[in-house]
Design a protein around this motif. Structure first.
Motif, short mmCIF file in Angstrom:
data_model
loop_
_atom_site.label_atom_id
_atom_site.label_comp_id
_atom_site.label_asym_id
_atom_site.label_seq_id
_atom_site.Cartn_x
_atom_site.Cartn_y
_atom_site.Cartn_z
N THR A 17 -1.82 -4.55 -3.17
CA THR A 17 -1.16 -5.81 -3.50
C THR A 17 -1.87 -6.97 -2.81
O THR A 17 -2.32 -6.85 -1.66
CB THR A 17 0.33 -5.81 -3.07
OG1 THR A 17 0.39 -5.58 -1.66
CG2 THR A 17 1.11 -4.73 -3.80
N TRP A 18 -1.97 -8.08 -3.54
CA TRP A 18 -2.71 -9.22 -3.04
C TRP A 18 -2.10 -9.78 -1.75
O TRP A 18 -2.82 -10.19 -0.85
CB TRP A 18 -2.84 -10.32 -4.09
CG TRP A 18 -3.55 -11.49 -3.51
CD1 TRP A 18 -3.03 -12.70 -3.17
CD2 TRP A 18 -4.93 -11.53 -3.11
NE1 TRP A 18 -3.99 -13.50 -2.59
CE2 TRP A 18 -5.17 -12.80 -2.55
CE3 TRP A 18 -5.98 -10.62 -3.17
CZ2 TRP A 18 -6.41 -13.18 -2.06
CZ3 TRP A 18 -7.23 -11.00 -2.67
CH2 TRP A 18 -7.43 -12.27 -2.14
N SER A 19 -0.78 -9.81 -1.63
CA SER A 19 -0.16 -10.41 -0.44
C SER A 19 -0.61 -9.71 0.84
O SER A 19 -0.83 -10.37 1.86
CB SER A 19 1.37 -10.41 -0.57
OG SER A 19 1.85 -9.09 -0.71
N ASP A 20 -0.78 -8.38 0.81
CA ASP A 20 -1.26 -7.65 1.98
C ASP A 20 -2.70 -8.05 2.32
O ASP A 20 -3.05 -8.22 3.49
CB ASP A 20 -1.21 -6.14 1.73
CG ASP A 20 0.21 -5.61 1.58
OD1 ASP A 20 1.15 -6.25 2.08
OD2 ASP A 20 0.37 -4.55 0.94
N ILE A 21 -3.50 -8.20 1.30
CA ILE A 21 -4.91 -8.57 1.49
C ILE A 21 -5.01 -9.99 2.03
O ILE A 21 -5.76 -10.28 2.96
CB ILE A 21 -5.69 -8.42 0.17
CG1 ILE A 21 -5.68 -6.93 -0.24
CG2 ILE A 21 -7.10 -8.96 0.29
CD1 ILE A 21 -6.01 -6.68 -1.68
N GLN A 22 -4.21 -10.89 1.45
CA GLN A 22 -4.24 -12.29 1.88
C GLN A 22 -3.87 -12.43 3.35
O GLN A 22 -4.48 -13.21 4.08
CB GLN A 22 -3.33 -13.15 1.01
CG GLN A 22 -3.47 -14.63 1.31
CD GLN A 22 -2.82 -15.50 0.28
OE1 GLN A 22 -2.45 -15.06 -0.81
NE2 GLN A 22 -2.67 -16.77 0.61
N LYS A 23 -2.90 -11.67 3.82
CA LYS A 23 -2.51 -11.70 5.24
C LYS A 23 -3.71 -11.33 6.12
O LYS A 23 -3.96 -11.96 7.14
CB LYS A 23 -1.35 -10.75 5.51
CG LYS A 23 -0.02 -11.23 5.01
CD LYS A 23 1.05 -10.19 5.24
CE LYS A 23 2.30 -10.51 4.44
NZ LYS A 23 3.26 -9.41 4.43
N LYS A 24 -4.42 -10.28 5.72
CA LYS A 24 -5.60 -9.85 6.48
C LYS A 24 -6.67 -10.95 6.49
O LYS A 24 -7.29 -11.23 7.51
CB LYS A 24 -6.20 -8.57 5.88
CG LYS A 24 -5.46 -7.34 6.24
CD LYS A 24 -5.87 -6.87 7.60
CE LYS A 24 -5.43 -5.43 7.77
NZ LYS A 24 -5.84 -4.91 9.05
N LEU A 25 -6.88 -11.54 5.31
CA LEU A 25 -7.90 -12.58 5.19
C LEU A 25 -7.57 -13.78 6.08
O LEU A 25 -8.44 -14.32 6.77
CB LEU A 25 -8.05 -13.04 3.74
CG LEU A 25 -8.67 -12.03 2.77
CD1 LEU A 25 -8.56 -12.55 1.35
CD2 LEU A 25 -10.11 -11.75 3.14
N GLU A 26 -6.32 -14.18 6.05
CA GLU A 26 -5.91 -15.37 6.82
C GLU A 26 -6.00 -15.15 8.32
O GLU A 26 -6.14 -16.10 9.08
CB GLU A 26 -4.50 -15.79 6.41
CG GLU A 26 -4.47 -16.37 5.00
CD GLU A 26 -3.07 -16.61 4.45
OE1 GLU A 26 -2.08 -16.17 5.09
OE2 GLU A 26 -2.98 -17.26 3.38
N SER A 27 -5.96 -13.90 8.76
CA SER A 27 -6.08 -13.62 10.19
C SER A 27 -7.51 -13.26 10.60
O SER A 27 -7.75 -12.89 11.74
CB SER A 27 -5.13 -12.48 10.58
OG SER A 27 -5.53 -11.27 9.99
N SER A 28 -8.46 -13.39 9.66
CA SER A 28 -9.86 -13.01 9.93
C SER A 28 -10.83 -14.09 9.46
O SER A 28 -11.58 -13.90 8.50
CB SER A 28 -10.18 -11.70 9.21
OG SER A 28 -9.27 -10.69 9.56
N PRO A 29 -10.88 -15.24 10.16
CA PRO A 29 -11.76 -16.32 9.69
C PRO A 29 -13.24 -15.94 9.62
O PRO A 29 -13.96 -16.39 8.73
CB PRO A 29 -11.53 -17.45 10.68
CG PRO A 29 -10.80 -16.84 11.83
CD PRO A 29 -10.15 -15.60 11.35
#
Length: 186
Positions: free
Chosen positions: A33-45
């Motif tokens: 699911t995209w929401s799980d991926i987006q959380k990871k992305l937002e915490s990994s600049p």
């Protein structure tokens, strides 16, 4: 901002691009699911910066899996052809330095390191080809076993005649239609 950091606007634009690609290509990641991926992305600049580099050079990165053991999502370059901004490069620095004439501007290993990604392995390349038929007109360097590299060679792959082929070439060779594809875990 540091060299390897995106502005908030660049981050938002990249996340929007990645989200759109994710939704258009669900066959690559049906159980995610995209929401799980987006959380990871937002915490990994720093990973966002690497994905931006993949995108900027024409790789069209997309999620292709999830590594449960490390709790990381796996991105590959999924562009139809080898990324245009990474072509005409030899395999590694040793090969680049060995060339006496007509040196390319760069090499695949150093470019990948600078981008914070790794070249696909042969196995990863084959798994990408199971998701989408890529490199129908181009080819891509892949990680080369040490014993082949010690003898001056390097491996590259493509898809022709409905099959995925692995070839060898001198590591110092380079062609306008050969680049490399990378992977990144987030």
């Amino acid at each position: 901002m540091t060299k390897n950091q995106l502005s908030p606007e660049q981050q938002n634009e990249l996340v929007e691009t990645l989200s759109g690609r994710f939704e258009k290509n669900m066959h690559r990641h049906e159980d995610l699911t995209w929401s799980d991926i987006q959380k990871k992305l937002e915490s990994s600049p720093e990973k966002l910066w690497s994905l931006h580099e993949m995108e900027r050079t024409g790789g069209e990165p997309d999620v292709v899996g999830y590594d449960q053991s490390t709790d990381e999502f796996i991105f590959y370059d999924c562009s139809a052809e080898s990324p245009k901004g990474r072509r005409s490069v030899c395999y590694d620095r040793e090969a680049l330095e060995a060339r006496k004439k007509h040196k390319p501007e760069n090499n695949a290993i150093d470019m990948a390191d600078d981008m914070g990604i790794t070249l696909l392995t042969e196995s990863q390349y084959r798994s990408l080809q199971e998701l989408d038929e890529v490199d129908l007109k181009t080819s891509s360097w892949v990680q080369t076993p040490a014993d082949i590299r010690e003898r001056g060679g390097a491996l590259f792959c493509d898809r022709r005649y409905g099959h995925v082929f692995v070839y060898h070439n001198g590591a110092s060779s380079y062609y306008s239609a050969r680049g490399f594809r990378g992977s990144l875990k987030v």
